[in-house]
Design a protein around this motif. Structure first.
Motif, short mmCIF file in Angstrom:
data_model
loop_
_atom_site.label_atom_id
_atom_site.label_comp_id
_atom_site.label_asym_id
_atom_site.label_seq_id
_atom_site.Cartn_x
_atom_site.Cartn_y
_atom_site.Cartn_z
N GLY A 59 0.85 -1.34 0.03
CA GLY A 59 -0.02 -0.01 0.03
C GLY A 59 0.88 1.31 -0.03
O GLY A 59 2.04 1.18 0.39
N ALA A 60 0.38 2.42 -0.42
CA ALA A 60 0.70 3.66 -0.38
C ALA A 60 -0.17 4.76 -0.12
O ALA A 60 -1.17 4.54 -0.56
CB ALA A 60 1.55 3.98 -1.57
N THR A 61 0.19 5.72 0.80
CA THR A 61 -0.57 6.92 1.02
C THR A 61 0.10 8.04 1.03
O THR A 61 1.27 8.10 1.33
CB THR A 61 -1.13 6.44 2.62
OG1 THR A 61 -1.78 5.32 2.67
CG2 THR A 61 -2.07 7.64 2.99
N ARG A 62 -0.61 8.97 0.30
CA ARG A 62 0.18 10.34 0.07
C ARG A 62 -0.74 11.46 0.08
O ARG A 62 -2.18 11.37 -0.20
CB ARG A 62 0.68 10.56 -1.35
CG ARG A 62 1.14 11.52 -1.77
CD ARG A 62 2.25 11.73 -3.06
NE ARG A 62 2.68 12.80 -3.52
CZ ARG A 62 3.83 13.21 -2.85
NH1 ARG A 62 4.64 12.52 -2.20
NH2 ARG A 62 4.47 14.41 -3.23
N TYR A 63 -0.32 12.74 1.01
CA TYR A 63 -1.15 13.83 1.09
C TYR A 63 -0.83 14.64 -0.41
O TYR A 63 0.14 14.48 -0.96
CB TYR A 63 -0.67 14.76 2.24
CG TYR A 63 -0.99 14.24 3.38
CD1 TYR A 63 -2.17 14.49 3.97
CD2 TYR A 63 0.09 13.85 4.39
CE1 TYR A 63 -2.54 14.15 5.36
CE2 TYR A 63 -0.19 13.26 5.71
CZ TYR A 63 -1.49 13.62 6.21
OH TYR A 63 -1.70 13.40 7.36
N LEU A 64 -2.05 15.08 -0.64
CA LEU A 64 -2.25 15.86 -1.98
C LEU A 64 -2.71 17.30 -1.33
O LEU A 64 -3.87 17.78 -1.15
CB LEU A 64 -2.95 15.47 -3.13
CG LEU A 64 -2.72 14.00 -3.59
CD1 LEU A 64 -3.72 13.77 -4.82
CD2 LEU A 64 -1.45 14.12 -4.00
N GLY A 65 -1.69 18.31 -1.07
CA GLY A 65 -2.09 19.45 -0.46
C GLY A 65 -2.53 19.15 0.91
O GLY A 65 -1.99 18.02 1.56
N ASN A 66 -3.28 19.95 1.55
CA ASN A 66 -3.39 19.92 2.99
C ASN A 66 -5.27 19.32 3.10
O ASN A 66 -5.51 19.31 4.24
CB ASN A 66 -3.20 21.08 4.10
CG ASN A 66 -3.98 22.12 3.45
OD1 ASN A 66 -4.78 22.07 2.61
ND2 ASN A 66 -3.85 23.33 4.16
N ARG A 67 -5.56 18.99 2.13
CA ARG A 67 -7.00 18.82 1.87
C ARG A 67 -7.33 17.47 1.36
O ARG A 67 -8.58 16.96 1.78
CB ARG A 67 -7.87 19.67 1.14
CG ARG A 67 -7.87 21.13 1.67
CD ARG A 67 -8.97 21.26 2.75
NE ARG A 67 -9.26 22.49 3.19
CZ ARG A 67 -9.79 22.89 4.11
NH1 ARG A 67 -10.32 21.84 4.92
NH2 ARG A 67 -9.96 24.05 4.80
N TRP A 68 -6.47 16.61 0.87
CA TRP A 68 -6.75 15.57 0.29
C TRP A 68 -5.78 14.21 0.73
O TRP A 68 -4.60 14.54 0.85
CB TRP A 68 -6.64 15.53 -1.32
CG TRP A 68 -7.94 16.52 -1.86
CD1 TRP A 68 -7.59 17.75 -2.23
CD2 TRP A 68 -9.04 16.08 -2.51
NE1 TRP A 68 -8.91 18.40 -2.42
CE2 TRP A 68 -9.53 17.40 -2.61
CE3 TRP A 68 -9.73 14.86 -2.33
CZ2 TRP A 68 -10.92 17.48 -3.12
CZ3 TRP A 68 -11.16 15.15 -2.95
CH2 TRP A 68 -11.83 16.10 -3.24
N VAL A 69 -6.14 13.15 0.83
CA VAL A 69 -5.15 11.94 0.85
C VAL A 69 -5.70 10.98 0.02
O VAL A 69 -6.94 10.64 -0.07
CB VAL A 69 -5.29 11.27 2.42
CG1 VAL A 69 -4.46 10.25 2.61
CG2 VAL A 69 -5.04 12.56 3.38
N VAL A 70 -4.68 10.39 -0.63
CA VAL A 70 -4.93 9.33 -1.76
C VAL A 70 -4.23 7.98 -1.31
O VAL A 70 -3.16 8.05 -0.79
CB VAL A 70 -4.51 9.60 -3.05
CG1 VAL A 70 -4.43 8.46 -4.00
CG2 VAL A 70 -5.18 10.53 -3.46
N ASP A 71 -4.96 6.87 -1.06
CA ASP A 71 -4.33 5.55 -0.92
C ASP A 71 -4.38 4.76 -1.98
O ASP A 71 -5.51 4.56 -2.88
CB ASP A 71 -5.32 4.90 0.25
CG ASP A 71 -5.20 5.41 1.45
OD1 ASP A 71 -6.02 6.65 1.70
OD2 ASP A 71 -4.24 5.29 2.72
N LEU A 72 -3.59 3.95 -2.33
CA LEU A 72 -3.51 2.89 -3.39
C LEU A 72 -3.21 1.67 -2.82
O LEU A 72 -2.10 1.55 -1.83
CB LEU A 72 -2.68 3.22 -4.55
CG LEU A 72 -2.87 4.56 -5.30
CD1 LEU A 72 -1.74 4.59 -6.27
CD2 LEU A 72 -4.00 4.36 -5.94
N SER A 73 -3.85 0.53 -2.96
CA SER A 73 -3.29 -0.79 -2.50
C SER A 73 -3.23 -1.81 -3.53
O SER A 73 -4.11 -1.91 -4.29
CB SER A 73 -4.28 -1.08 -1.38
OG SER A 73 -5.44 -1.49 -1.79
#
Lengths: 73, 353
Positions: free
Chosen positions: B243-257
């Motif tokens: 899995g990988a988790t990343r902030y996009l700016g300070n409003r969004w979080v994206v997770d891929l697995s």
């Protein structure tokens, strides 16, 4: 490098060569406190996803979000 | 019949859970089965060291899966699950108790769980232990058939801080069951003829998993996990998950697995037996198969200007695509090895208060 040092410290400690001390101090855990470093950030999402796998597989348990036993028939 | 979802306490660190509300709509659609419904959970401190929680969960099931359409009749039903939890923090020790009740027209489940979590070694190590007992009742809708299942579930877990940016976990779980473990509706095949399934009256399973979670940079975390499973029915299984988790700016979080699962089937499974045996199963979940799952989540975070004194909240859309390939389970409609794709959608809201 830090992992190698940590593993070496544990091995030396278990063999009595070094007294094992916590090597990550509380003030060094800021990164670990970030929500994206949670093992299960949104528990309900993770539990239900694991439930979908549990009902379609023979394997069960041993996962962070596992719900314990089940009457899987 | 669907297993209980929230059966045991799961404590990962000796801190009380935050005051929080969760709400979710879920929809599973694949292999002729559609399951959807709502879920809600709430957590609240009632004193400085005691937190209580309640959960409510509904599955509305419409089933016309391959084994149902080839050996029984399609059906619809609803499963409702309710749970209550209490946690007590005493120094560096967190103790929890939970009760979960699940009911549907032909299955009833009661689970009672206890767990202890202890921080040691300057808070770098958390040890967890748990026990749960389950009393289930298996029924048939068309007869007065009714049989019990007793279940005991033992867990041991370790969470270790390895570096300022790396966590590792090790979990072991053993479950023993005794009672009616087959499905009263499903049939096995003997030389092409359908006969009732016969299962052993006991089963013990063991699972061991290891996982790591690493902060890659200040906006990104990556994870990897592996589980090995074995049981007294000679099933062995392994799965890996990345899995990988990343902030996009300070409003969004994206997770891929991505998850890969493979298992070797039970000793008493056969697609078509050559004669009658004491134990016979034709449950595809007990056969040899592999599955792949890819998933993505997008979360929208709210930090400020929230009403009612709420501190923060987020809305998450989660989507998983899964594929199952069976090596030794024939689709009797086509004569080919069975395979299917499925999708899971979850829409989730949570807020802290």
């Amino acid at each position: 490098m830090r992992i190698t040092a940590a593993v070496a410290l544990i091995v030396f400690s278990l063999t009595g060569c070094v007294r094992l001390e916590p090597w990550v101090k509380p003030y060094e855990r800021e990164v670990l406190a970030d929500p994206i470093m949670s093992i299960s950030r949104d528990p309900m999402l993770d539990r239900y996803r694991q439930h979908v796998f549990d009902t379609r597989e023979a394997a069960r348990g041993g996962t962070v979000s596992a719900g314990g036993g089940c009457g899987c028939n | 019949m669907v297993p209980a979802l929230m059966a045991a306490v799961s404590l990962r660190a000796a801190t009380l859970p935050e005051d929080r509300v969760e709400a979710m709509y879920h929809r599973y659609d694949g292999g002729g089965v559609v399951v959807d419904g709502p879920a809600m959970a709430i957590r609240r401190h009632i004193t400085n060291d005691v937190s209580v929680g309640a959960e409510y969960y509904v599955d509305s099931i419409s089933a016309a899966s391959v084994d149902v359409v080839t050996s029984a009749s399609p059906y619809s039903e609803q499963r409702t699950e309710t749970g209550m939890t209490v946690d007590w923090l005493y120094g560096a020790t967190l103790m929890g108790a939970t009760y979960t009740h699940s009911t549907e027209s032909d299955y009833e489940s009661n689970n009672y769980g206890l767990a202890v979590s202890q921080d040691i070694f300057g808070g770098m190590t958390t040890v967890t232990m748990g026990y749960a007992h389950g009393d289930d009742t298996v029924m048939r809708n068309d007869t007065d058939f009714e049989e019990p299942i007793d279940r005991d579930d033992f867990r041991l877990g370790l969470t270790q801080v390895l570096t300022p940016t790396l966590l590792a976990t090790v979990d072991y779980e053993a479950i023993t069951e005794e009672g009616y473990l087959a499905n009263p509706y499903r049939s096995a095949r003997v030389l092409g003829a359908q006969v009732p399934e016969q299962y052993p009256g006991t089963r013990t399973t063991q699972a061991l998993s290891v996982a790591g979670l690493k902060s890659w940079d200040e906006d990104t975390a990556v994870s990897a996990g592996y589980r090995y499973f074995t049981d007294t029915w000679d099933v062995t299984a392994q799965d890996i998950e990345l899995g990988a988790t990343r902030y996009l700016g300070n409003r969004w979080v994206v997770d891929l697995s991505y998850r890969y699962y493979t298992q070797n089937g039970a000793s008493f499974y056969s697609d078509d037996f050559d004669r009658e045996y004491n134990y016979m199963a034709r449950d595809k979940e007990l056969s040899d198969f592999r599955s792949h799952a890819v998933g993505a989540r997008v979360s929208w975070l709210f930090h400020d200007s929230l009403p009612f004194g709420l501190s923060r909240a987020n809305v998450t859309f989660a989507y998983d695509y899964m594929r199952f390939d069976y090596d030794d389970y024939t689709d009797l409609r086509t004569g080919d090895p069975y395979e299917f794709d499925t999708q899971l959608l979850q829409i989730y809201f949570t807020t802290w208060y």
